[in-house]
Each structure stands twice: as structure tokens, then as C-alpha cells.
Write a protein that holds these residues in place. Structure first.
Motif, short mmCIF file in Angstrom:
data_model
loop_
_atom_site.label_atom_id
_atom_site.label_comp_id
_atom_site.label_asym_id
_atom_site.label_seq_id
_atom_site.Cartn_x
_atom_site.Cartn_y
_atom_site.Cartn_z
N GLU A 195 -3.22 -7.56 14.56
CA GLU A 195 -2.42 -6.75 13.65
C GLU A 195 -1.05 -7.37 13.37
N ARG A 196 -0.72 -8.46 14.01
CA ARG A 196 0.58 -9.10 13.75
C ARG A 196 0.65 -9.68 12.34
N TYR A 197 -0.49 -9.97 11.78
CA TYR A 197 -0.49 -10.59 10.44
C TYR A 197 -0.53 -9.50 9.38
N SER A 198 0.39 -9.61 8.43
CA SER A 198 0.48 -8.63 7.35
C SER A 198 -0.51 -8.95 6.25
N LEU A 199 -0.67 -8.01 5.35
CA LEU A 199 -1.56 -8.23 4.21
C LEU A 199 -1.06 -9.38 3.35
N GLN A 200 0.26 -9.52 3.21
CA GLN A 200 0.81 -10.61 2.41
C GLN A 200 0.45 -11.96 3.01
N GLU A 201 0.48 -12.06 4.34
CA GLU A 201 0.10 -13.32 4.99
C GLU A 201 -1.39 -13.59 4.82
N LYS A 245 -10.11 -8.14 4.95
CA LYS A 245 -8.84 -8.28 5.67
C LYS A 245 -9.08 -8.38 7.17
N GLU A 246 -9.97 -7.55 7.71
CA GLU A 246 -10.26 -7.61 9.14
C GLU A 246 -10.95 -8.91 9.52
N TYR A 298 -9.55 -6.69 -0.74
CA TYR A 298 -9.46 -7.04 0.68
C TYR A 298 -9.93 -5.90 1.59
N ARG A 314 -8.01 -11.44 9.62
CA ARG A 314 -7.09 -11.15 10.73
C ARG A 314 -7.75 -11.35 12.10
#
Length: 702
Positions: A552-558, A544-545, A579, A548
Motif C-alpha cells: 500500500e505504500r505505492y500510490s495510484l499515481q505511481e 492496481k493490486e 485500474y 502493487r
């Protein structure tokens, strides 16, 4: 950073200025070094007392009423044992010298002679003898009292009864020596830790500066040389500087203090004898230094000659066809033997010189040792009253201890020189000016909607190298996919790097919807023109990192949606923690294809209008090959794509292929049309994708 010359004579001083020696931790190192020197002084005094105790065995004889009273005062007793004046002075007895010509008795077995009065020399008129045994360090106290008029030892002797008897005094002195030595070890350890702290601070500062500079210069590194340079500087050169700073702080705070204390202690015992020893020792050391310098020069010349002869010998191995073809066996054999003998002679000379260096060094060491022993021994034999045997032994030991700090300071010259060279390399890199900078008053760039145009663009890596792009003209409509290909590997990458302004054209312009990209903000430009490198590694962190990139503006769903778009979601789900799985060092290792798909997801998460893709050069796994077709068919829609292909299928799916040759646009067409019309393109495709391209051609005899 201010301008620095190419030679960087003060690069080490720049990394660790001299004023830092008197600040913070370095000042603490100096303080501990001074305290360490004080302990060294106490250890030397303690060793003197131990040696003197073993020499005299606590026995002292004084003559004269004043000396008897002085000794009585030291011992704080009222009734000393006085030998009647009729008893004669024993033969060859050495009385303790005192204020009234008192002399110290030397040699074992004389106590019995004194008590029996066995002597051939008549007793002087009205002599008073005071003979004491088992007095601990009293003979040393008496000698110090007489020579220096110093009462420190006297007070210690009076206050500590353990020093007043032989056995307890010996045990106490040895115990004190062990305690002092242990304290010195702890202090040296503390000084070492503080020196390490200082050197690590310097190395961390340099590495932070290299990291910042790499972020400024790295994006424009077409060939990867600057990245390799930054990596070597970061790992190797900074480590050399770190070791140099550590050795400089630690040795410069320890060795000069040690030398000064040893010298002053020797001078306090006998200053004439000390200078008589120091002057020839300094001359011998100077001679050895000059000989070492000459040896190093000769050694370097001999190594060059040896390498030259080896090259000539190896060259003979490549000319066997000529030799056999023209019947030159005898001539070539004689020539080979000549070079072989010269090589053997040079090697022998090198070993001989090395042997002479070691022999001369050993000879000087033996000569200096014999000289010191002779001078000290001569002084003891000539005037034993002024230089006791224990003090003589201590002086010899002091001059023996001189070698370690002096040699340590000499070695420090080489350490600092190497650190200075490494620091010079670091600062030369740090002084490089990035070719890309943001213009004052730059505008915000809107997403590409019409066309991207290269207008007479030229680019080269440096003024000494040929141009990679020269008069490069190209106009690409928005919303199309374009592949860059060329026989020159750097040309497609240079054209791609110009779009997000990783590099600047030496001349010409790059226009986006008619707007010069040099006059737009880098942030807005790189938000709309994202580069995906095929050889980009995964960052150390979770999946995930990695996608991204710290935003941090992007969510896990995105993040999951972007992964699904590039068909990476399935393999991510199969990782141990999905993730949240750690990647990079001490984490999961991904294949080239999986890293590439994560890179595509990272780019698509930001929804760029223009996407630049450099496909991996390494072999892709079968899953990636299968899934890329579907991925491209989706991500190519409604955006402008530039791609540097490594697969033939990517070329076939691109709307157009731009063939670059000698820095210019040679042809623009579809892959199928170029294959029919352009011999140059057919050659390029053959060298890249034909399955027989790696077969070796038959030897032509060259």
C-alpha cells in the motif's frame, strides 16, 4: 515438521490423529451417533410392536387366577371378562405363558371357537379363562412382562389410551416410527455435516501447509515439476485425504454403534439363537474376504499379462516394413495370432474370475439368508412360546441389516488406505527442505554499481541428474544489458535464478560488487534484483493490486507512472473499470503480451538496480511487439539488465550475448559478431528463429 519415513505408514494418522476422535466436532459426532443408536433401538421396539399387533390383532387369552389378576393390573380394570370354568379349552389353542403357565393364543378365527367352547380337549380342573379382544399392544406388553419382568411397556400402555385399541395403536405406532425415522435422518444429516466440517478443517490445514511450502520451494523450480506436483497435491491428493477423513469419522462413529445395538437387541430376544446365527455368518464373511483378497491379486497379475500382450500386438504394427521386406508374412501372421489368442484367453479368464466372484458372493448371501431363516423358523416351530412370530421376523430383519454396516466398515479399509497414500505424498512434499535460506548475520545489500560476477558456479537439479551449470565463470559490468542463450533450455534460467537466490549453487559463488550474495539478506537482494517471468500469470485482483502486489505504500499515481513507462497504460484505460478492473478468475482475461507488460510495470514500480527479464515463449500480440522496442529503450537505461530472449530483436538490442554450452560460458559478444564467429550460436539462432525450422525432413526409412 519432524522427520517421516518414505513409506509414511502413519500419514493418515498424522493428518487426523486418533485423539481427535474425542475432541471438538468429532466428539459431537460420537454423541449424535450414540443418540442415533438409541433411536434405532426405539425403532426396532416399535417395529416389534407393529408386527406383533398385526399378528395377534390385539387378542389375548390367559389362564389361571394369578395371570388374570396380573393382566387386570396391567389394564387397570376391575371386572375382566371371565369364561365359566365349564367351557373347555379350544382345540390347538395356544394360551399366553405367564407366571402360572399362562399361554398366548395364536392364529386367526379362534375367538369364535373359544366363545362357543368348540373343543375336543376336556377343560382342566377349575380353569379360569380371560379372553380379551381389541386390546392394542396388550399381547406384546404381556409377553415382555413375562419374559423380561420389565414394566416400561406396561407403564406406556397404561398412560397412553391410544395404545389400548387396535386401530389407534396401529396408527400411533406407525406415526411414532415415522417420527423416529425422521429424527434419525436429521441426526445422520447433522453427523454428516460435522464430519464434513472436520474433514474440511483437515484439508484446509494441509492446503495451507502446501501453500506455505510452495512459497518456500517454488522460486527455485527451474523445470516446473515441483509446481505441477504442488498443484496436484493441492487439488487431488488433499481431496482424497479429505474424503478419507470424512468417511473415517462418519462411518466409524455410525457403523460400530449400529452393529452393537443390532447385536444386543438380537441377544435380548434370544441369545442362543443369535449366536447360532452369528457364528456361521461370521465364518461366511471371513471366507468371502479371503476370496476377495486372492481375487484382487489374481486380477492384478492378469491385467499385467493383458497389457504385455497388447504391447506385443501393437509392436507388430511398427514392424510392417521388415515383415514385407524379408517376406515374413506367414511367420509374422502366426506370431500375431499366437499373441492374439493369448490376449483373448487372458481376457476371458479375467471375465470368468470376475463372474465367479459375483456368483460366490450371491451364493453366500443366499446361503446365509436361508440359514438364518431356517434357524429362526426351527426355533419358532420348536418352541413358539419363547419366541413369538413377531420376534422371529424381527431377528431375521436384524441380521439382514447387519450387511450394510459390516460392508461399510470393510470398504472403509480401502478408503483409508487410499487416503494414507495421498497423505504420504503430501507429507513427503512438506518435508522437503528449501535449498535457499538466509544466513545468520546477513548484511543489507546496496544497489549494484560495479559488476556482477559468477565465480566457478556449478548447479544441478538433483544428484541423479547431470549438471546444468559446471564451472560457470562470467563477469558483467553494471549498467549493461546481457542476454543468456543456450541449446540447453534450463541453463539460461538457472544462471538467472542464481542472481536473486531463487536457487543456490552447489559450488562457487555469485558476487555483487565483490559481495557474496549468500551473505546478504534475501529482502534487500530481491528488492534490488527483480525477476520478471514471461509466463507469469496475473494475480486474482484488480489491475492496481496486480501492480502493487499488496504494498500500500505505492500510490495510484505511481502505479500509473510505472504502467506508462512500459506502455501498458493505454490498454488498462480501455478495460471496463480501468485500474479497478478485476483480473484472474471471474475477471478479465488478458493476452500473454498484456500480462507481460503488467509484470514489467510491477517490477519498475520498485525501481530495481538490476532487472532480470524472461520473455514469453508464447506468441505476442502485435501491440506488444511494437511497444516493447520503445519500452526496452527506456527501461534499459541506468540499470543492469539480464534477459532470456524469445525475440531476435531483443538479441540485437542487447549490449552482449552470453552463449552457454555444456554448463560453461562458450562465448560472449554482440549478436552480430556471434553470428559471424560462432557456428554453435548460428545453430541456436536457426533452431529458435528461422522460419523453416519446423518443416519436416524427408523420411530416411527409419
Amino acid at each position: 515438521m519432524g522427520p517421516v519415513s518414505n513409506r509414511q505408514p502413519n500419514a493418515f494418522h498424522r493428518a487426523f490423529p486418533a485423539r481427535e476422535f474425542f475432541r471438538g466436532s468429532a466428539r459431537s459426532v460420537l454423541f449424535w451417533s450414540l443418540f442415533n443408536g438409541l433411536l434405532l433401538t426405539l425403532i426396532l421396539v416399535d417395529l416389534f410392536l407393529i408386527i406383533d399387533l398385526l399378528n395377534h390383532r390385539g387378542k389375548i387369552t390367559v389362564r389361571g387366577e394369578q395371570n388374570v389378576l396380573a393382566l387386570q393390573d396391567i389394564r387397570s380394570v376391575e371386572a375382566p371378562v371371565i369364561v365359566p370354568e365349564q367351557e373347555a379349552k379350544p382345540e390347538n389353542e395356544l394360551d399366553e405363558a405367564g407366571p402360572d403357565e399362562a399361554k398366548s393364543e395364536e392364529g386367526p378365527g379362534k375367538s369364535a371357537e373359544i366363545e362357543k367352547g368348540n373343543t375336543e380337549t376336556p377343560a382342566p380342573e377349575n380353569p379360569n379363562y380371560l379372553i380379551l379382544t381389541d386390546t392394542g399392544i396388550l399381547p406384546s406388553v404381556w409377553w415382555v412382562q413375562v419374559k423380561y419382568q420389565n414394566g416400561i411397556l406396561k407403564q406406556l400402555y397404561q398412560r397412553f389410551p391410544l395404545l389400548q385399541e387396535n386401530q389407534s395403536a396401529l396408527f400411533t405406532l406407525i406415526l411414532v416410527a415415522l417420527v423416529l425415522a425422521s429424527l434419525r435422518v436429521l441426526i445422520r444429516w447433522r453427523s454428516r455435516q460435522l464430519s464434513l466440517k472436520i474433514s474440511r478443517h483437515v484439508s484446509m490445514t494441509l492446503r495451507s501447509m502446501i501453500h506455505r511450502q510452495a512459497l518456500r520451494l517454488g522460486p527455485g523450480d527451474l523445470s516446473g515439476k515441483e509446481t505441477d506436483q504442488a498443484f496436484n497435491l493441492f487439488i487431488k491428493d488433499v481431496e482424497v485425504v479429505e474424503n478419507g477423513v470424512f468417511q473415517w469419522v462418519y462411518r466409524m462413529s455410525q457403523h460400530p454403534v449400529t452393529l452393537l445395538i443390532l447385536f444386543l437387541f438380537a441377544v435380548s430376544i434370544d441369545w442362543r439363537l443369535t449366536f447360532q446365527c452369528v457364528i456361521p455368518l461370521a465364518a461366511a464373511w471371513y471366507f468371502l474376504l479371503q476370496y476377495r483378497k486372492n481375487y484382487e491379486l489374481q486380477h492384478a497379475k492378469t491385467l499385467v499379462s493383458i497389457e504385455s500382450e497388447l504391447s506385443l500386438l501393437a509392436e507388430n504394427l511398427r514392424s510392417t516394413r521388415l515383415v514385407r521386406g524379408y517376406g515374413m508374412e506367414i511367420v509374422e501372421h502366426d506370431r500375431f495370432q499366437k499373441h492374439l489368442e493369448k490376449y483373448s484367453e487372458n481376457t476371458t479368464n479375467l471375465k470368468r474370475v470376475e463372474g465367479w466372484v459375483h456368483r460366490i458372493a450371491r451364493g453366500l448371501a443366499v446361503f446365509c439368508s436361508c440359514l438364518v431363516i431356517f434357524l429362526v423358523g426351527y426355533k419358532v416351530l420348536l418352541n413358539p412360546e419363547s419366541l413369538p412370530f413377531s420376534a422371529a421376523i424381527l431377528i431375521v430383519g436384524i441380521f439382514s441389516f447387519f450387511y450394510l454396516p459390516v460392508n461399510g466398515l470393510y470398504e472403509l479399509i480401502g478408503v483409508r488406505s487410499g487416503a494414507n497414500i495421498a497423505a504420504s505424498s503430501v507429507y513427503r512434499y512438506l518435508n522437503k527442505i528449501p535449498e535457499v535460506s538466509q544466513a545468520v548475520g546477513a548484511k543489507f545489500l546496496e544497489p549494484l554499481s560495479q559488476a556482477l560476477q559468477f565465480e566457478n558456479v556449478s548447479y544441478r537439479l538433483s544428484s541423479q541428474e547431470p549438471e546444468i551449470l559446471s564451472g560457470f565463470d562470467l563477469k558483467i559490468p553494471a549498467g549493461t544489458s546481457t542476454a543468456f542463450v543456450s541449446l540447453e533450455a534450463l541453463a539460461p534460467r538457472a544462471a538467472s535464478y542464481l542472481i536473486p537466490r531463487f536457487i543456490e549453487p552447489k559450488s562457487g559463488r555469485v558476487l555483487m560488487d565483490g559481495e557474496d550474495s549468500a551473505w546478504v539478506t534475501l529482502e534487500s537482494l530481491r528488492a534490488e534484483a527483480i525477476y520478471v517471468g514471461g509466463n507469469d500469470l496475473c494475480l486474482t485482483g484488480t489491475v492496481k493490486e496486480n501492480i502493487r502486489c499488496g504494498d500500500e505504500r505505492y500510490s495510484l499515481q505511481e502505479v500509473i507512472a510505472a504502467s506508462k513507462e512500459v506502455r501498458a497504460h493505454q490498454f488498462v484505460q480501455n478495460l471496463p473499470q480501468g485500474y479497478e478492473t478485476a483480473l484472474g478468475q471471474n475477471g478479465e482475461e488478458l493476452t500473454i503480451g498484456e500480462c507481460f507488460r503488467l509484470g514489467l510495470a510491477r517490477a519498475l514500480l520498485r525501481k530495481p538496480a538490476l532487472l532480470i527479464i524472461e520473455e514469453p515463449e508464447g506468441p505476442l500480440d502485435e501491440d506488444t511487439k511494437t511497444l516493447l522496442e520503445d519500452t526496452y529503450s527506456r527501461i534499459f537505461q541506468n540499470r543492469t539488465i539480464f534477459i532470456i530472449p524469445s525475440r531476435i530483436t531483443t538479441l540485437r538490442n542487447a549490449d552482449q550475448v552470453v552463449l552457454i554450452h555444456e554448463g560453461k560460458v562458450e562465448a560472449v559478444d554482440t549478436q552480430a559478431n556471434l553470428l559471424k564467429k560462432s557456428a554453435l550460436y548460428r545453430h541456436w539462432e536457426y533452431t529458435r528463429f528461422n522460419q523453416f525450422r519446423h518443416l519436416q525432413e524427408p523420411s530416411n526409412g527409419r
